[in-house]
Design a protein around this motif. Structure first.
Motif, PDB file in Angstrom:
ATOM      1  N   ASN A  59       2.198  -1.577  -8.614  1.00 36.45           N
ATOM      2  CA  ASN A  59       2.256  -3.365  -9.200  1.00 36.45           C
ATOM      3  C   ASN A  59       0.105  -3.511  -8.795  1.00 36.45           C
ATOM      4  O   ASN A  59      -0.200  -3.425  -7.599  1.00 36.45           O
ATOM      5  CB  ASN A  59       2.490  -3.838  -7.478  1.00 36.45           C
ATOM      6  N   PRO A  60       0.115  -3.314  -9.928  1.00 37.55           N
ATOM      7  CA  PRO A  60      -1.449  -3.696 -10.268  1.00 37.55           C
ATOM      8  C   PRO A  60      -1.698  -5.146  -9.798  1.00 37.55           C
ATOM      9  O   PRO A  60      -2.969  -4.990  -9.239  1.00 37.55           O
ATOM     10  CB  PRO A  60      -1.518  -3.203 -11.893  1.00 37.55           C
ATOM     11  N   ASP A  61      -0.652  -5.839  -9.249  1.00 34.68           N
ATOM     12  CA  ASP A  61      -1.091  -7.286  -9.632  1.00 34.68           C
ATOM     13  C   ASP A  61      -1.237  -7.304  -7.632  1.00 34.68           C
ATOM     14  O   ASP A  61      -1.594  -8.619  -7.468  1.00 34.68           O
ATOM     15  CB  ASP A  61      -0.343  -8.361  -9.636  1.00 34.68           C
ATOM     16  N   ASP A  62      -1.252  -7.178  -7.076  1.00 35.64           N
ATOM     17  CA  ASP A  62      -0.594  -7.253  -5.655  1.00 35.64           C
ATOM     18  C   ASP A  62      -1.612  -6.428  -4.564  1.00 35.64           C
ATOM     19  O   ASP A  62      -1.835  -6.650  -3.633  1.00 35.64           O
ATOM     20  CB  ASP A  62       0.632  -7.157  -4.974  1.00 35.64           C
ATOM     21  N   GLY A  63      -2.754  -5.637  -5.169  1.00 31.10           N
ATOM     22  CA  GLY A  63      -3.748  -5.355  -4.475  1.00 31.10           C
ATOM     23  C   GLY A  63      -3.706  -4.319  -2.712  1.00 31.10           C
ATOM     24  O   GLY A  63      -4.075  -3.574  -2.275  1.00 31.10           O
ATOM     25  N   SER A  64      -2.003  -2.668  -3.878  1.00 21.22           N
ATOM     26  CA  SER A  64      -1.113  -2.516  -3.354  1.00 21.22           C
ATOM     27  C   SER A  64      -1.836  -0.932  -3.680  1.00 21.22           C
ATOM     28  O   SER A  64      -1.543   0.083  -3.125  1.00 21.22           O
ATOM     29  CB  SER A  64       0.078  -2.278  -2.516  1.00 21.22           C
ATOM     30  N   ILE A  65      -2.032  -0.915  -4.621  1.00 23.27           N
ATOM     31  CA  ILE A  65      -2.481   0.489  -5.282  1.00 23.27           C
ATOM     32  C   ILE A  65      -3.677   1.427  -4.563  1.00 23.27           C
ATOM     33  O   ILE A  65      -4.646   0.745  -4.771  1.00 23.27           O
ATOM     34  CB  ILE A  65      -3.075   0.166  -7.196  1.00 23.27           C
ATOM     35  N   ASP A  66      -3.725   2.727  -4.288  1.00 21.15           N
ATOM     36  CA  ASP A  66      -4.057   3.122  -3.395  1.00 21.15           C
ATOM     37  C   ASP A  66      -4.539   4.601  -3.831  1.00 21.15           C
ATOM     38  O   ASP A  66      -4.153   5.064  -2.588  1.00 21.15           O
ATOM     39  CB  ASP A  66      -4.870   2.482  -1.887  1.00 21.15           C
ATOM     40  N   MET A  67      -5.528   5.079  -4.563  1.00 15.62           N
ATOM     41  CA  MET A  67      -5.413   6.097  -4.635  1.00 15.62           C
ATOM     42  C   MET A  67      -5.435   6.874  -3.824  1.00 15.62           C
ATOM     43  O   MET A  67      -4.781   8.779  -3.659  1.00 15.62           O
ATOM     44  CB  MET A  67      -5.858   6.705  -6.248  1.00 15.62           C
ATOM     45  N   TYR A  68      -6.733   7.101  -3.466  1.00 17.04           N
ATOM     46  CA  TYR A  68      -6.993   7.646  -2.169  1.00 17.04           C
ATOM     47  C   TYR A  68      -6.246   7.885  -1.227  1.00 17.04           C
ATOM     48  O   TYR A  68      -5.824   8.751  -0.582  1.00 17.04           O
ATOM     49  CB  TYR A  68      -8.205   7.040  -1.408  1.00 17.04           C
ATOM     50  N   TYR A  69      -4.845   7.044  -0.843  1.00 16.48           N
ATOM     51  CA  TYR A  69      -4.922   7.317   0.230  1.00 16.48           C
ATOM     52  C   TYR A  69      -3.408   7.939  -0.158  1.00 16.48           C
ATOM     53  O   TYR A  69      -2.876   8.534   0.662  1.00 16.48           O
ATOM     54  CB  TYR A  69      -4.353   5.186   0.579  1.00 16.48           C
ATOM     55  N   TRP A  70      -3.174   7.577  -1.274  1.00 12.46           N
ATOM     56  CA  TRP A  70      -1.691   8.055  -1.922  1.00 12.46           C
ATOM     57  C   TRP A  70      -2.202   9.672  -1.982  1.00 12.46           C
ATOM     58  O   TRP A  70      -1.487  10.773  -1.596  1.00 12.46           O
ATOM     59  CB  TRP A  70      -1.782   7.421  -3.544  1.00 12.46           C
ATOM     60  N   TYR A  71      -3.345  10.505  -2.590  1.00 15.45           N
ATOM     61  CA  TYR A  71      -3.624  11.892  -2.495  1.00 15.45           C
ATOM     62  C   TYR A  71      -3.756  12.324  -0.713  1.00 15.45           C
ATOM     63  O   TYR A  71      -3.300  13.624  -0.538  1.00 15.45           O
ATOM     64  CB  TYR A  71      -5.131  11.249  -2.708  1.00 15.45           C
ATOM     65  N   TYR A  72      -4.361  11.974  -0.004  1.00  8.90           N
ATOM     66  CA  TYR A  72      -3.923  12.268   1.604  1.00  8.90           C
ATOM     67  C   TYR A  72      -2.593  11.956   1.708  1.00  8.90           C
ATOM     68  O   TYR A  72      -2.218  13.028   2.552  1.00  8.90           O
ATOM     69  CB  TYR A  72      -5.218  11.350   2.039  1.00  8.90           C
ATOM     70  N   ALA A  73      -1.818  10.974   1.793  1.00  6.50           N
ATOM     71  CA  ALA A  73      -0.324  11.041   2.730  1.00  6.50           C
ATOM     72  C   ALA A  73       0.182  11.689   1.975  1.00  6.50           C
ATOM     73  O   ALA A  73       1.159  12.377   2.125  1.00  6.50           O
ATOM     74  CB  ALA A  73      -0.409   9.223   2.450  1.00  6.50           C
ATOM     75  N   THR A  74      -0.217  12.085   0.285  1.00  9.57           N
ATOM     76  CA  THR A  74       0.708  13.369   0.011  1.00  9.57           C
ATOM     77  C   THR A  74       0.376  14.192   0.893  1.00  9.57           C
ATOM     78  O   THR A  74       1.767  15.118   0.532  1.00  9.57           O
ATOM     79  CB  THR A  74       0.912  13.375  -1.982  1.00  9.57           C
ATOM     80  N   LEU A  75      -0.860  15.022   0.375  1.00  7.89           N
ATOM     81  CA  LEU A  75      -1.014  15.875   0.742  1.00  7.89           C
ATOM     82  C   LEU A  75       0.234  16.070   2.592  1.00  7.89           C
ATOM     83  O   LEU A  75       0.241  17.131   3.145  1.00  7.89           O
ATOM     84  CB  LEU A  75      -2.675  16.422   1.470  1.00  7.89           C
ATOM     85  N   ALA A  76      -0.611  15.507   3.353  1.00  9.03           N
ATOM     86  CA  ALA A  76       0.166  15.195   5.003  1.00  9.03           C
ATOM     87  C   ALA A  76       1.267  14.748   4.897  1.00  9.03           C
ATOM     88  O   ALA A  76       2.115  15.991   5.547  1.00  9.03           O
ATOM     89  CB  ALA A  76      -0.689  13.419   5.323  1.00  9.03           C
ATOM     90  N   MET A  77       2.191  14.637   4.341  1.00  9.33           N
ATOM     91  CA  MET A  77       3.710  13.987   4.402  1.00  9.33           C
ATOM     92  C   MET A  77       4.444  15.572   4.025  1.00  9.33           C
ATOM     93  O   MET A  77       5.468  15.879   4.067  1.00  9.33           O
ATOM     94  CB  MET A  77       4.073  12.818   3.289  1.00  9.33           C
ATOM     95  N   PHE A  78       3.807  16.262   3.135  1.00  7.55           N
ATOM     96  CA  PHE A  78       4.436  17.640   2.535  1.00  7.55           C
ATOM     97  C   PHE A  78       4.686  18.336   3.319  1.00  7.55           C
ATOM     98  O   PHE A  78       5.285  18.994   3.828  1.00  7.55           O
ATOM     99  CB  PHE A  78       3.703  17.961   0.836  1.00  7.55           C
ATOM    100  N   GLN A  79       3.151  18.489   4.324  1.00  4.68           N
ATOM    101  CA  GLN A  79       3.501  19.267   5.733  1.00  4.68           C
ATOM    102  C   GLN A  79       3.894  18.688   6.699  1.00  4.68           C
ATOM    103  O   GLN A  79       4.713  19.722   7.190  1.00  4.68           O
ATOM    104  CB  GLN A  79       1.786  19.433   6.136  1.00  4.68           C
ATOM    105  N   VAL A  80       4.379  17.603   6.881  1.00  2.00           N
ATOM    106  CA  VAL A  80       5.536  17.023   8.144  1.00  2.00           C
ATOM    107  C   VAL A  80       6.963  17.741   7.200  1.00  2.00           C
ATOM    108  O   VAL A  80       7.270  17.663   8.349  1.00  2.00           O
ATOM    109  CB  VAL A  80       5.031  15.429   8.072  1.00  2.00           C
ATOM    110  N   GLY A  81       6.945  17.472   6.247  1.00  4.25           N
ATOM    111  CA  GLY A  81       8.251  17.640   5.080  1.00  4.25           C
ATOM    112  C   GLY A  81       9.529  16.987   6.304  1.00  4.25           C
ATOM    113  O   GLY A  81       9.412  15.770   6.035  1.00  4.25           O
ATOM    114  N   GLY A  82      10.804  17.691   5.746  1.00  4.14           N
ATOM    115  CA  GLY A  82      11.857  17.037   6.495  1.00  4.14           C
ATOM    116  C   GLY A  82      12.008  15.321   5.603  1.00  4.14           C
ATOM    117  O   GLY A  82      11.992  15.264   4.810  1.00  4.14           O
ATOM    118  N   ALA A  83      12.924  14.231   6.484  1.00  3.33           N
ATOM    119  CA  ALA A  83      13.044  12.844   5.370  1.00  3.33           C
ATOM    120  C   ALA A  83      11.752  12.247   4.984  1.00  3.33           C
ATOM    121  O   ALA A  83      12.272  11.801   4.779  1.00  3.33           O
ATOM    122  CB  ALA A  83      14.191  12.451   6.606  1.00  3.33           C
TER     123      ALA A  83
END
Length: 383
Positions: free
Chosen positions: A291-315
């Protein structure tokens, strides 16, 4: 990177030699398009870099991409672009039929070697954030050495690692200036990734650096909620000056994601670590949405959280993965976008710094998570 190599090729946490299923055909197609865009916007026949602010010189005069980055970030964005190719298994070797991007990887690594100084630093120190670029370039060189065992990459990788060892604050972590006394979570995350990759590539790494990083992450983590601060305990993530209103810090958990990833890569099992679980729970509160209008896009966050959450796994991973793929794949420029085809607009707090090369490399790496690194531990079970 656990007990294996650093970048997916042998053992838990290391780079893999073969891809695994995940993401689906849409995600795989997005990776291919993104890598093609990156290849088309490299100075491959000149010095080999990705030119952060002038990459659009490769476009037709009547169809130039927008979204330049900062002129001082060429080393960093070149490192990110290389990591995107390496993450998909493309090295500097192979015939054009086997590896259509071998020339791109070879040229990019040549550029990094050409700008390394006598102390091992990749690039200029003109910017206060040169440590970011250096750590990212070191990570790329270490992964390239691990994947290829090309001796030409061993010394540049080791020299980059040696500078990281020198630059770390005694008994703690890293920030902008070598041994400057200040630490921050963001730069520390990149340094840990570079050193873990170096360790599993067989390079010499000071083990006390990992303990210093662990101490810093512990210091920055709110023990009640698991939120990790940038340079204050449980504080908010950093934002460039003047961007706080446009991209509110409360709409990201980027430093918490860095903290979770760092803990796991330093040996904390997500199945038993309360702080990993708390941090992962926080990340689920802010899922990726485009959503380009609400200030929530954070690719830096998405990159690190994707690495982290993949490692966490599960639900946790299942919920994050679904939102991540939808947000990223749906926002990539498609076949009718001309020169932008395959890229992502550099929207976000750091888009003006890294530009379109930065945004495209990060989004490609998110979609490579299924095969870029193996899991360090088994991960949480679903449900």
């Amino acid at each position: 990177l656990g007990n294996g190599a650093g970048g997916g090729r042998g053992g838990p946490g290391g780079p893999r030699t073969t891809k695994v299923k995940g993401g689906g055909p849409r995600a795989e197609s997005a990776v291919d398009l993104g890598l093609k865009w990156l290849a088309d916007h490299q100075d491959v026949d000149a010095d080999g870099r990705w030119d952060s602010d002038e990459y659009m010189k490769h476009d037709p005069a009547d169809d130039r991409c927008t979204g330049p980055g900062g002129a001082l970030h060429d080393v960093g964005v070149t490192g990110l672009a290389l990591l995107a190719f390496l993450g998909a298994g493309y090295t500097d070797r192979g015939s054009p039929e086997e590896n259509p991007f071998a020339k791109n990887v070879r040229a990019g690594l040549r550029y990094l070697r050409s700008v390394q100084d006598e102390q091992g630093v990749f690039g200029t120190r003109a910017s206060h954030s040169f440590m970011y670029s250096h750590a990212i370039a070191t990570l790329a060189m270490c992964e390239a050495y691990w994947m290829t065992r090309n001796p030409a990459y061993k010394k540049p990788a080791q020299d980059g690692v040696n500078f990281l060892a020198m630059a770390r604050n005694p008994y703690m972590a890293w920030r902008y200036e070598p041994r400057g006394g200040d630490n921050d979570t963001s730069i520390t995350g990149w340094c840990v990734m570079a050193l873990k990759s170096a360790k599993y590539a067989g390079l010499e790494v000071d083990p006390s650096a990992f303990e210093g990083a662990r101490l810093w992450i512990d210091k920055m983590t709110d023990p009640n909620f698991g939120q990790v601060g940038y340079n204050t305990t449980g504080g908010s993530s950093a934002r460039p000056e003047g961007k706080q209103d446009r991209f509110p810090p409360e709409k990201t958990h980027s430093m918490t994601a860095v903290g979770v990833m760092t803990r796991i890569f330093l040996g904390e099992d997500p199945r038993t670590s309360p702080m990993v679980r708390k941090g992962a729970d926080l990340c689920l509160e802010i899922l990726p949405t485009w959503n380009p209008d609400d200030g929530s896009i954070d690719m830096y966050y998405w990159y690190y959280a994707t690495l982290a959450m993949f490692q966490v796994g599960g639900a946790h991973w299942k919920k994050w993965d679904k939102a991540m793929v939808e947000a990223i794949v749906s926002s990539q420029h498609g076949k009718n976008a001309g020169a932008r085809k395959g890229s992502w607009d550099p929207i976000g707090a750091w888009g003006d710094d890294g530009g379109r090369v930065y945004s495209t490399a990060l989004m490609v790496m998110c979609l490579e998570v299924y095969y870029r690194y193996d899991r360090v531990f088994g991960g949480l079970r679903s449900g």
